[in-house]
Design a protein around this motif. Sequence first.
Motif, PDB file in Angstrom:
ATOM      1  N   GLU A 123       0.819  -1.214   0.000  1.00 57.61           N
ATOM      2  CA  GLU A 123       0.000   0.000   0.000  1.00 57.61           C
ATOM      3  C   GLU A 123       0.854   1.265   0.000  1.00 57.61           C
ATOM      4  OE1 GLU A 123      -2.483  -0.305   3.395  1.00 57.61           O
ATOM      5  OE2 GLU A 123      -3.567  -2.082   2.675  1.00 57.61           O
ATOM      6  N   LYS A 124       2.099   1.160   0.445  1.00 55.64           N
ATOM      7  CA  LYS A 124       2.975   2.333   0.547  1.00 55.64           C
ATOM      8  C   LYS A 124       3.917   2.484  -0.639  1.00 55.64           C
ATOM      9  CE  LYS A 124       0.957   3.014   4.374  1.00 55.64           C
ATOM     10  NZ  LYS A 124      -0.179   3.964   4.382  1.00 55.64           N
ATOM     11  N   LEU A 125       3.830   1.581  -1.611  1.00 55.53           N
ATOM     12  CA  LEU A 125       4.669   1.677  -2.806  1.00 55.53           C
ATOM     13  C   LEU A 125       3.945   2.418  -3.920  1.00 55.53           C
ATOM     14  CD1 LEU A 125       6.431  -1.758  -3.497  1.00 55.53           C
ATOM     15  CD2 LEU A 125       7.549   0.464  -3.225  1.00 55.53           C
ATOM     16  N   LYS A 126       4.681   3.239  -4.664  1.00 54.31           N
ATOM     17  CA  LYS A 126       4.151   3.794  -5.902  1.00 54.31           C
ATOM     18  C   LYS A 126       3.899   2.651  -6.883  1.00 54.31           C
ATOM     19  CE  LYS A 126       6.533   8.264  -5.502  1.00 54.31           C
ATOM     20  NZ  LYS A 126       7.539   9.175  -6.107  1.00 54.31           N
ATOM     21  N   ASP A 127       3.077   2.906  -7.878  1.00 56.12           N
ATOM     22  CA  ASP A 127       2.730   1.845  -8.823  1.00 56.12           C
ATOM     23  C   ASP A 127       3.961   1.308  -9.559  1.00 56.12           C
ATOM     24  OD1 ASP A 127       0.104   1.921  -8.101  1.00 56.12           O
ATOM     25  OD2 ASP A 127      -0.566   3.085  -9.838  1.00 56.12           O
ATOM     26  N   ASN A 128       4.973   2.163  -9.771  1.00 55.74           N
ATOM     27  CA  ASN A 128       6.202   1.702 -10.429  1.00 55.74           C
ATOM     28  C   ASN A 128       7.296   1.368  -9.419  1.00 55.74           C
ATOM     29  OD1 ASN A 128       6.841   4.309  -9.602  1.00 55.74           O
ATOM     30  ND2 ASN A 128       8.057   4.768 -11.429  1.00 55.74           N
ATOM     31  N   GLY A 129       6.927   1.268  -8.146  1.00 62.66           N
ATOM     32  CA  GLY A 129       7.904   1.024  -7.095  1.00 62.66           C
ATOM     33  C   GLY A 129       8.305  -0.431  -6.979  1.00 62.66           C
ATOM     34  N   THR A 130       9.462  -0.650  -6.352  1.00 64.12           N
ATOM     35  CA  THR A 130       9.957  -2.004  -6.136  1.00 64.12           C
ATOM     36  C   THR A 130      10.318  -2.208  -4.673  1.00 64.12           C
ATOM     37  OG1 THR A 130      12.257  -1.385  -6.708  1.00 64.12           O
ATOM     38  CG2 THR A 130      10.866  -2.262  -8.475  1.00 64.12           C
ATOM     39  N   ILE A 131      10.363  -3.481  -4.285  1.00 61.50           N
ATOM     40  CA  ILE A 131      10.709  -3.862  -2.923  1.00 61.50           C
ATOM     41  C   ILE A 131      11.823  -4.899  -2.974  1.00 61.50           C
ATOM     42  CG2 ILE A 131       8.900  -5.633  -2.837  1.00 61.50           C
ATOM     43  CD1 ILE A 131       8.621  -4.987   0.178  1.00 61.50           C
ATOM     44  N   TRP A 132      12.784  -4.752  -2.055  1.00 62.19           N
ATOM     45  CA  TRP A 132      13.873  -5.710  -1.887  1.00 62.19           C
ATOM     46  C   TRP A 132      13.744  -6.314  -0.492  1.00 62.19           C
ATOM     47  CZ3 TRP A 132      18.055  -5.950  -5.601  1.00 62.19           C
ATOM     48  CH2 TRP A 132      18.004  -4.964  -6.593  1.00 62.19           C
ATOM     49  N   ILE A 133      13.855  -7.641  -0.397  1.00 64.04           N
ATOM     50  CA  ILE A 133      13.689  -8.322   0.892  1.00 64.04           C
ATOM     51  C   ILE A 133      14.818  -9.323   1.064  1.00 64.04           C
ATOM     52  CG2 ILE A 133      12.136  -9.654   2.355  1.00 64.04           C
ATOM     53  CD1 ILE A 133      10.038  -8.812  -0.030  1.00 64.04           C
ATOM     54  N   SER A 134      15.551  -9.205   2.169  1.00 59.38           N
ATOM     55  CA  SER A 134      16.666 -10.107   2.427  1.00 59.38           C
ATOM     56  C   SER A 134      16.225 -11.268   3.305  1.00 59.38           C
ATOM     57  CB  SER A 134      17.819  -9.354   3.094  1.00 59.38           C
ATOM     58  OG  SER A 134      17.416  -8.855   4.365  1.00 59.38           O
ATOM     59  N   GLY A 135      16.909 -12.395   3.170  1.00 59.95           N
ATOM     60  CA  GLY A 135      16.574 -13.541   3.991  1.00 59.95           C
ATOM     61  C   GLY A 135      17.475 -14.727   3.723  1.00 59.95           C
ATOM     62  N   THR A 136      17.233 -15.785   4.465  1.00 64.72           N
ATOM     63  CA  THR A 136      17.882 -17.072   4.248  1.00 64.72           C
ATOM     64  C   THR A 136      16.782 -18.095   3.974  1.00 64.72           C
ATOM     65  OG1 THR A 136      17.799 -17.602   6.609  1.00 64.72           O
ATOM     66  CG2 THR A 136      19.787 -16.481   5.799  1.00 64.72           C
ATOM     67  N   HIS A 137      17.161 -19.375   3.865  1.00 64.17           N
ATOM     68  CA  HIS A 137      16.143 -20.385   3.569  1.00 64.17           C
ATOM     69  C   HIS A 137      15.102 -20.490   4.671  1.00 64.17           C
ATOM     70  CE1 HIS A 137      18.881 -22.773   6.130  1.00 64.17           C
ATOM     71  NE2 HIS A 137      17.814 -23.492   6.425  1.00 64.17           N
ATOM     72  N   HIS A 138      15.405 -19.949   5.857  1.00 68.29           N
ATOM     73  CA  HIS A 138      14.475 -20.038   6.971  1.00 68.29           C
ATOM     74  C   HIS A 138      13.194 -19.234   6.727  1.00 68.29           C
ATOM     75  CE1 HIS A 138      18.565 -20.698   8.494  1.00 68.29           C
ATOM     76  NE2 HIS A 138      18.012 -21.574   9.306  1.00 68.29           N
ATOM     77  N   ASN A 139      13.287 -18.160   5.943  1.00 65.73           N
ATOM     78  CA  ASN A 139      12.099 -17.325   5.754  1.00 65.73           C
ATOM     79  C   ASN A 139      11.832 -16.914   4.306  1.00 65.73           C
ATOM     80  OD1 ASN A 139      14.186 -15.442   5.405  1.00 65.73           O
ATOM     81  ND2 ASN A 139      13.040 -13.796   6.407  1.00 65.73           N
ATOM     82  N   ILE A 140      12.817 -17.066   3.432  1.00 65.51           N
ATOM     83  CA  ILE A 140      12.698 -16.448   2.111  1.00 65.51           C
ATOM     84  C   ILE A 140      11.671 -17.151   1.228  1.00 65.51           C
ATOM     85  CG2 ILE A 140      14.444 -17.732   0.794  1.00 65.51           C
ATOM     86  CD1 ILE A 140      14.120 -13.878   0.994  1.00 65.51           C
ATOM     87  N   PHE A 141      11.449 -18.457   1.422  1.00 68.02           N
ATOM     88  CA  PHE A 141      10.468 -19.167   0.592  1.00 68.02           C
ATOM     89  C   PHE A 141       9.047 -18.759   0.969  1.00 68.02           C
ATOM     90  CE2 PHE A 141      14.137 -22.184   0.799  1.00 68.02           C
ATOM     91  CZ  PHE A 141      14.548 -22.009  -0.504  1.00 68.02           C
ATOM     92  N   SER A 142       8.825 -18.572   2.259  1.00 72.60           N
ATOM     93  CA  SER A 142       7.526 -18.064   2.708  1.00 72.60           C
ATOM     94  C   SER A 142       7.258 -16.697   2.112  1.00 72.60           C
ATOM     95  CB  SER A 142       7.491 -17.993   4.239  1.00 72.60           C
ATOM     96  OG  SER A 142       6.378 -17.235   4.693  1.00 72.60           O
ATOM     97  N   ILE A 143       8.271 -15.846   2.123  1.00 71.85           N
ATOM     98  CA  ILE A 143       8.126 -14.487   1.591  1.00 71.85           C
ATOM     99  C   ILE A 143       7.832 -14.524   0.093  1.00 71.85           C
ATOM    100  CG2 ILE A 143       9.454 -12.406   1.048  1.00 71.85           C
ATOM    101  CD1 ILE A 143      10.731 -12.719   3.867  1.00 71.85           C
TER     102      ILE A 143
END
Length: 290
Positions: free
Chosen positions: A84-104
């Motif tokens: 909801e807080k991203l512009k329509d052309n916005g992007t998101i980067w999310i860091s993680g390991t196998h412990h959480n990245i597949f869920s994300i």
Amino acid sequence: MIIPFYKSDNRDFTIVLGDCFDVLPKFDFKFDMIFADPPYFLSNGGISYQAGKVVCVDKGEWDKGGSSESIMEFNRKWLSLCREKLKDNGTIWISGTHHNIFSIANVLTELGYKILNVITWAKTNPPPNISCRFFTYSTEFIIWARKCPKVPHKYNYELMKAINGGKQMTDVWRLPAIARWEKSCGKHPTQKPLALLTRIILASTDEHDWILDPFAGSSTTGVAASLCGRSFLGIEQEESFASLSRSRRKELDNHTISSSYKSKLIDLSFCGTQKDTNEPNAYYGQDLPF
């Protein structure tokens, strides 16, 4: 009304003290980019090896694991608020390991994001594996996704190519973990290196763009944003880490320190690529677009 915990004199760096679940619904501003380093849910009594010593890997109550269902719901909630807080052309980067990245990754797809890349951060200085029963952990993953599948996103292709010695940059980044100079004001247990955040910001934003970090920690995202000429809003629920963020940003008001950081970032983030390719780097020894 949201009252900042700290705002820099030039208003390019703001920290809000609170839980992102509470803070994000209170304003309507939209951002060009989000970087998020959510809990990895690793604080369950494990051990690791650091600076020649065996240490506990517990980070705090916020990092303790739950059931797979509760972790999925946690990710669904904060990713919905961020969308909801991203512009329509916005992007998101999310860091993680196998412990959480597949869920994300699953939740991103469920919510309508389009995954663009999964970056593999190959650490050049990982800690050894003390059990000697499996391979040394030396990588983390960073998902890059855009908000809308059919709305073009920002990608500074030519800059990334120039940084990479004239070749297309791949999705494997060889960068070191944080160095001692990045801990001059104190240390956060999951602190990311400035070289990593600088590359992310330069790849996907333009000067003066606004960047959000909902799990700010010690605000490496904000420090990198200030060095790159972007504006930053960070949300952090621990006052001690919000204070650390403030100290780190105030350091940059010292021109000698900020210049030193930029010089180190050239060596860490860009010359590392030059050594890998054995080709000249277009930005080596020159002023980068910080």
